[in-house]
Design an enzyme around this catalytic site. Sequence first.
Site, PDB file in Angstrom:
ATOM      1  N   HIS A 142      31.935   8.527  16.333  1.00  0.00           N
ATOM      2  CA  HIS A 142      32.040   8.022  17.396  1.00  0.00           C
ATOM      3  C   HIS A 142      31.631   6.851  17.967  1.00  0.00           C
ATOM      4  O   HIS A 142      31.602   5.496  18.811  1.00  0.00           O
ATOM      5  CB  HIS A 142      31.178   9.492  19.259  1.00  0.00           C
ATOM      6  CG  HIS A 142      32.089  10.723  18.584  1.00  0.00           C
ATOM      7  ND1 HIS A 142      33.382  10.493  19.258  1.00  0.00           N
ATOM      8  CD2 HIS A 142      31.651  11.445  18.825  1.00  0.00           C
ATOM      9  CE1 HIS A 142      32.961  11.646  18.744  1.00  0.00           C
ATOM     10  NE2 HIS A 142      32.650  12.489  18.951  1.00  0.00           N
ATOM     11  N   ASP A 179      36.958  15.860  12.045  1.00  0.00           N
ATOM     12  CA  ASP A 179      35.974  16.607  12.995  1.00  0.00           C
ATOM     13  C   ASP A 179      36.342  17.358  13.954  1.00  0.00           C
ATOM     14  O   ASP A 179      37.917  16.817  14.498  1.00  0.00           O
ATOM     15  CB  ASP A 179      34.945  15.413  13.283  1.00  0.00           C
ATOM     16  CG  ASP A 179      33.374  15.803  14.570  1.00  0.00           C
ATOM     17  OD1 ASP A 179      32.512  16.154  14.140  1.00  0.00           O
ATOM     18  OD2 ASP A 179      34.363  16.057  16.087  1.00  0.00           O
ATOM     19  N   HIS A 181      35.899  16.490  17.286  1.00  0.00           N
ATOM     20  CA  HIS A 181      36.466  15.441  18.273  1.00  0.00           C
ATOM     21  C   HIS A 181      36.865  14.304  17.794  1.00  0.00           C
ATOM     22  O   HIS A 181      36.972  13.844  16.317  1.00  0.00           O
ATOM     23  CB  HIS A 181      35.143  15.316  18.651  1.00  0.00           C
ATOM     24  CG  HIS A 181      34.201  16.221  19.138  1.00  0.00           C
ATOM     25  ND1 HIS A 181      33.323  16.827  18.766  1.00  0.00           N
ATOM     26  CD2 HIS A 181      34.415  17.337  20.549  1.00  0.00           C
ATOM     27  CE1 HIS A 181      32.778  17.926  19.516  1.00  0.00           C
ATOM     28  NE2 HIS A 181      33.819  17.922  20.655  1.00  0.00           N
ATOM     29  N   ASP A 267      32.908  21.372  13.832  1.00  0.00           N
ATOM     30  CA  ASP A 267      33.116  21.608  15.241  1.00  0.00           C
ATOM     31  C   ASP A 267      34.501  22.164  15.331  1.00  0.00           C
ATOM     32  O   ASP A 267      34.822  22.808  16.638  1.00  0.00           O
ATOM     33  CB  ASP A 267      32.863  20.506  16.576  1.00  0.00           C
ATOM     34  CG  ASP A 267      33.069  19.645  15.670  1.00  0.00           C
ATOM     35  OD1 ASP A 267      33.676  19.458  15.428  1.00  0.00           O
ATOM     36  OD2 ASP A 267      31.871  18.583  16.251  1.00  0.00           O
TER      37      ASP A 267
HETATM   38 ZN    ZN Z   1      32.475  16.692  17.183  1.00  0.00          ZN
END
Ligand code: ZN
Length: 366
Positions: A142, A179, A181, A267
């Site tokens: 991120h 991931d 996200h 996740d």
């Molecule tokens: Zn994540």
Amino acid sequence: MTTGFFWDERCFWHGGGNYAGMLPVGGLVQPMATGGLPENPETKRRLKNLIAVTGLEHDLVMTGARPADRGDLLRVHPASYLDDFKALSDGTGGELGRRTPFGPGGFEVAAQSAGLALGALRAVLRGEMGNAYALSRPPGHHALPDFPNGFCLLANIAIAIRAVQAEGLAKRVAVLDWDVHHGNGTEAIFYDDANVLTVSLHQDRNYPMDTGAFADRGAGAGQGYNLNIPLPPGTGHDGYLAALDRLALPAIQAFAPDVIIVACGYDAAANDPLGRMLATAETFRQMTQRTMALANDLCGGKLLLVHEGGYSETYVPFCGHAVLEALSGSRVTAPDPFAEIFAARQPDNRFAAFLDQWLQEMEVSL
Ligand code: ZN
């Protein structure tokens, strides 16, 4: 084939901030008895512990790497950001972005985390190891050049890529981010770059809520070299493999990279507190196997997995163990204690038909 496992005890010592889950403590939000942010050392430390207990670590080359140095970091992050981060880290620690606090010495830990990714990538590209896994923490996917967010302070994978490109070890790199996200930092850093293909499988509008759209395909010279594959909540084992087989892997195949790097978060697992997906340890094993097969076809098997998110303290170790079994070809197993219950919770045929339509809409637009 040897598989390197790059880790450093200091990466477990990163922390900071007074949070209860994702919420800053205060007002009606009661502090937690233990820990704070979901991104805490336990998930990663327990993976390291599990491979010690089962003995899988004896089938890996357990090693470390030196921290990324300022020159490495400057290829991705501006000096002003590094100076601010270091100054705060030399004091009491603090916060420079969004919900990404760090304690005293946080800068050095983040540089160590990036260094593990870089050391592992160098080892794979130099042929010292067949493939590798970097237990990086804090995570990196991120992190924007000047704005830390989503628990990510430095862009570990991007720092590693820019270093090996500068050293002439690789030119074309594919990043596959599974991931749950969106890998918004990696995307942003390479958005106009035709030499780095970024592919992200993620839960649609989980985090960040305003990035990760399929329509975002890159810009300028990088047009067509970013592929977002947003998936609906509830996507499980079959859905992840279908998205991988139908969209992600063909894009990497067409790109023909010198090396594949996986931003390996856990996740998307069925009981993760920060995702709403239904992947299992077996899903992560099979995604690893399929990516290895593609790496064998394209680039002599050159493959690096860099640990990103994953917040179930009980389940991340089993998902990671399955990945490392696949990566190393080890016969040491850690039977998944959740296998039966998560198998029973997989989506049914109605969801499969819906997902087929969802994926088809992206396929026809490519
Ligand atoms: Zn994540």
